[in-house]
Design a protein around this motif. Structure first.
Motif, short mmCIF file in Angstrom:
data_model
loop_
_atom_site.label_atom_id
_atom_site.label_comp_id
_atom_site.label_asym_id
_atom_site.label_seq_id
_atom_site.Cartn_x
_atom_site.Cartn_y
_atom_site.Cartn_z
N ASP A 207 0.83 -1.21 0.00
CA ASP A 207 0.00 0.00 0.00
C ASP A 207 0.87 1.26 0.00
N GLU B 269 1.00 4.13 -2.88
CA GLU B 269 0.77 5.55 -2.61
C GLU B 269 1.93 6.40 -3.09
N THR C 143 -16.67 0.74 4.17
CA THR C 143 -17.21 2.09 4.09
C THR C 143 -18.11 2.16 2.87
N SER D 83 -12.54 -0.37 4.80
CA SER D 83 -12.27 0.75 5.70
C SER D 83 -10.92 0.65 6.39
N ARG E 84 -7.98 0.40 4.96
CA ARG E 84 -6.87 0.91 4.17
C ARG E 84 -7.32 2.12 3.35
N ARG E 85 -6.41 3.03 3.12
CA ARG E 85 -6.75 4.22 2.36
C ARG E 85 -6.83 3.88 0.88
N ARG F 197 -9.84 6.78 -5.43
CA ARG F 197 -10.39 8.06 -4.98
C ARG F 197 -10.98 8.84 -6.14
#
Length: 305
Positions: free
Chosen positions: A73, A77, A159, A274, A276-277, A283
């Motif tokens: 991850d 990113e 989420t 929810s 992990r981003r 996004r």
């Protein structure tokens, strides 16, 4: 220890199968096996138990898995940050979809995403287990996002971004004892045979919850995975059904009624894990989906799954 080794390890751990992991990574199975063996030699411990029918994690593998995921991850990113500075997103977005999505224009949404972010490879997949199968894939990290229909509070670990909803109406064959009514209470439906989706599908969950809330039982006589065929089954006398209005249209041979005392709201959401981003591509998809559903819809519709 290399990122590629961790990527292979995580893929096998999540898929519980070397063949599926290889297909997911787009490499041959022998390469996955060799990479895992090299990682085990480097760490000095077996990570996977290959003696069972399903590949299982050893204690060492279970300890490594969350740290391997966190490392991947972080690497993703970092790559996303560089790509954004350079003016374009890159990578792969794994997106789960329902068997039928009509509350939103999904082809239009995905097409617009592709035009805005041509460097992102969109991989879409549906689940034969409906929304529950997509939830499982999200929690197992086999998907980045998924369109789901989950009435009630979100499951642990997820989420939900609410997008739209539709009400389910009762459909009965012409000539049915209820066919001359405009509406009906839920209690009058308890003894009828139903045509419905299998357990795990969002529309099935909505109806099951409504009957449970009223302390009523019901009998599902026919299960279908393609909700678009529901009217045909009802027309041919195989049961009644609770279906979204987009399926109905001006279908001949059936009559539509409202159920006036039950919550039959069928939600459509975009779900993400929810713990992990979401990456930059995920996004961007969430942002575009919100923008997309904020526009006026040309016609009524719903989601199946």
């Amino acid at each position: 220890m290399e990122l590629r080794q961790l990527e292979c390890f995580v893929a096998v751990a999540e898929e519980k199968n070397f063949t599926r992991a290889a297909a997911r990574l787009h490499i041959v199975q022998s390469a996955v096996s060799a990479t895992i063996k090299a990682l085990e030699r480097e760490l000095g411990a077996p990570l996977l138990d290959r003696n069972s029918k399903r590949v299982l994690l050893t204690d060492a593998g279970a300890a490594l898995l969350p740290r391997a995921r966190a490392t991947l991850d972080a690497a993703r990113e970092a790559a996303d940050a560089v790509a954004e500075v350079r003016g374009g997103l890159r990578g792969t977005l794994r997106l789960g979809t329902l068997t039928s999505v009509r509350l939103i224009d999904l082809p239009g949404l995905l097409g617009e995403f592709h035009r805005r972010h041509p460097g992102v490879l969109l991989q879409t997949s549906a689940s034969q287990s409906g929304s529950q199968g997509l939830v499982d894939a999200l929690l197992d990290r086999r998907l980045d996002l998924a369109f789901v229909s989950l009435p009630g509070p979100p499951p642990p670990g997820l989420t939900l971004i609410d997008l739209a909803s539709s009400v389910l109406d009762l459909v009965v064959p012409a000539g049915h004892p209820l066919a001359d009514r405009d509406s009906v209470p839920l209690a009058e439906l308890a003894g009828l045979d139903f045509v419905d989706s299998p357990a795990g599908y969002g529309n099935r969950a909505v109806v099951d919850r409504a009957f449970a809330a009223a302390s009523l039982g019901r009998r599902v006589a026919v299960e279908i995975t393609d909700i678009g065929t529901g009217v045909d089954f009802v027309r041919n006398g195989l049961g009644v059904a609770l279906l979204p209005r987009y399926v109905l249209g001006d279908a001949p041979g059936v009559v539509t009624l409202t159920v006036d005392d039950a919550d039959l709201e069928w939600p459509l959401s975009l779900a993400a894990a929810s713990d992990r981003r979401p990456g930059a591509a995920a996004r961007a998809m969430v942002s575009l989906a919100r923008e997309h559903v904020a526009r006026p819809a040309p016609a009524d519709g719903a989601a199946g799954g």
